[in-house]
Design an enzyme around this catalytic site. Sequence first.
Site, PDB file in Angstrom:
ATOM      1  N   ASP A 211       0.762  -1.293   0.000  1.00 59.00           N
ATOM      2  CA  ASP A 211       0.018   0.144   0.038  1.00 59.00           C
ATOM      3  C   ASP A 211       0.857   1.151   0.158  1.00 59.00           C
ATOM      4  OD1 ASP A 211      -2.309   1.868   0.259  1.00 59.00           O
ATOM      5  OD2 ASP A 211      -3.325   0.130   1.174  1.00 59.00           O
ATOM      6  N   HIS A 256     -13.258  -2.228  -7.921  1.00 54.61           N
ATOM      7  CA  HIS A 256     -14.615  -1.568  -7.860  1.00 54.61           C
ATOM      8  C   HIS A 256     -14.314   0.112  -7.755  1.00 54.61           C
ATOM      9  CE1 HIS A 256     -15.772  -0.921  -3.257  1.00 54.61           C
ATOM     10  NE2 HIS A 256     -14.499  -0.914  -3.669  1.00 54.61           N
ATOM     11  N   ASP A 257     -13.177   0.401  -7.498  1.00 53.66           N
ATOM     12  CA  ASP A 257     -12.524   1.666  -7.531  1.00 53.66           C
ATOM     13  C   ASP A 257     -12.329   2.583  -8.924  1.00 53.66           C
ATOM     14  OD1 ASP A 257     -12.665   1.879  -4.690  1.00 53.66           O
ATOM     15  OD2 ASP A 257     -10.898   1.123  -4.371  1.00 53.66           O
ATOM     16  N   GLN A 307     -17.747   8.397  -4.947  1.00 55.97           N
ATOM     17  CA  GLN A 307     -16.680   8.674  -4.335  1.00 55.97           C
ATOM     18  C   GLN A 307     -15.348   8.144  -5.113  1.00 55.97           C
ATOM     19  OE1 GLN A 307     -17.286   6.424  -0.155  1.00 55.97           O
ATOM     20  NE2 GLN A 307     -16.031   8.287   0.161  1.00 55.97           N
TER      21      GLN A 307
END
EC number: 2.1.1.4
Length: 346
Positions: A211, A256-257, A307
């Site tokens: 990350d 899904h982002d 978002q």
Amino acid sequence: MGSTEDLDYPQIILQYSSGFLVSKVMFTACELGVFDLLLEAREPLSSDAIAACLGTSTMGMERLLDACVGLKLLAVELTQEGALYRNTEISNIYLTKSSPKSQYHIMMYYSNTVYLCWHYLADAVREGRNQYERAFGISSKDPFGAMYRSEEEMLKFMAGQNSVWSICGRDVLAAFDLSVFTQIYDLGGGGGSLAQECVSLYPNSTVTIYDLPKVVQVAKERFVPPEEHRITFHEGGFFNDSIPEAELYILSKILHDWDDNKCRQLLAKVHKACKPGGGVLLVESLLNEDKSGPLETQLYSMNMLVQTEGKERTAAEYIRLLEATGFGEVQVKRTGKLYDAVLGRK
């Protein structure tokens, strides 16, 4: 199923239109500490006592408590001294901060961040883009830059995601037998709750959380215990930086982002890095093939609109993305819970 004449359409429409009231009652009770207080008290309390402890008006607290009773989040007992309130089992397990399965943090993230973005849903539909600029006055071009706009926001998001995996993580990791994979990378692994579930379920595996540097630092300091040596960290951004070799890559709520082009770009990098015989596990909430449901997934897709740059997809859409980037033998498992699993092999 009854005929359409049996349906009370006015009542249904009224229930739908007031749905946000339900969520705000639950969010507010969490934020004010109602469920935590009643857990610590170990006995039912009056609305006066609860209001005094939490520093609220008696009138407002009484109405909030009664609404929570209606939602089955609290139970009430009428005594000679008046009404006494206590938590239900659901609240003790999921809405108190101290519970291992607490959803408090995701509730607060929804209440204080997501809810504000949804205020501009009509604008999102008109424009086809997220609404951080209107909601928070910051650029919407980098969704995660906006999402992590402060350390406080980043912490709220990471804690919220951890709380989700505390109740959903084992279901998706057990959907397939992953014991053959011992070297695993969790791309965008955030606070590490899914990684911890993974090494618990598959004790012979090691998981590297990949990350952004600031996310990794917080995960190390606040979320992953230092004695957990089966979990390691790798700092980087998976679109711009290299992805190290591994046997299995977990992408939980990552694709899904992003739009299809970004998804193919990421999956191609994963395929190139993946060891022969390895694979990729997608953890997503799957739409029905005709996109008629589930309702939760349809609503999540609306949330992706306000978002992120992405959307929720059907199993067939994920299969096409995987096959277009070289993965085969794709299997899909619906868990019957909020999130499902898709496994592709190299």
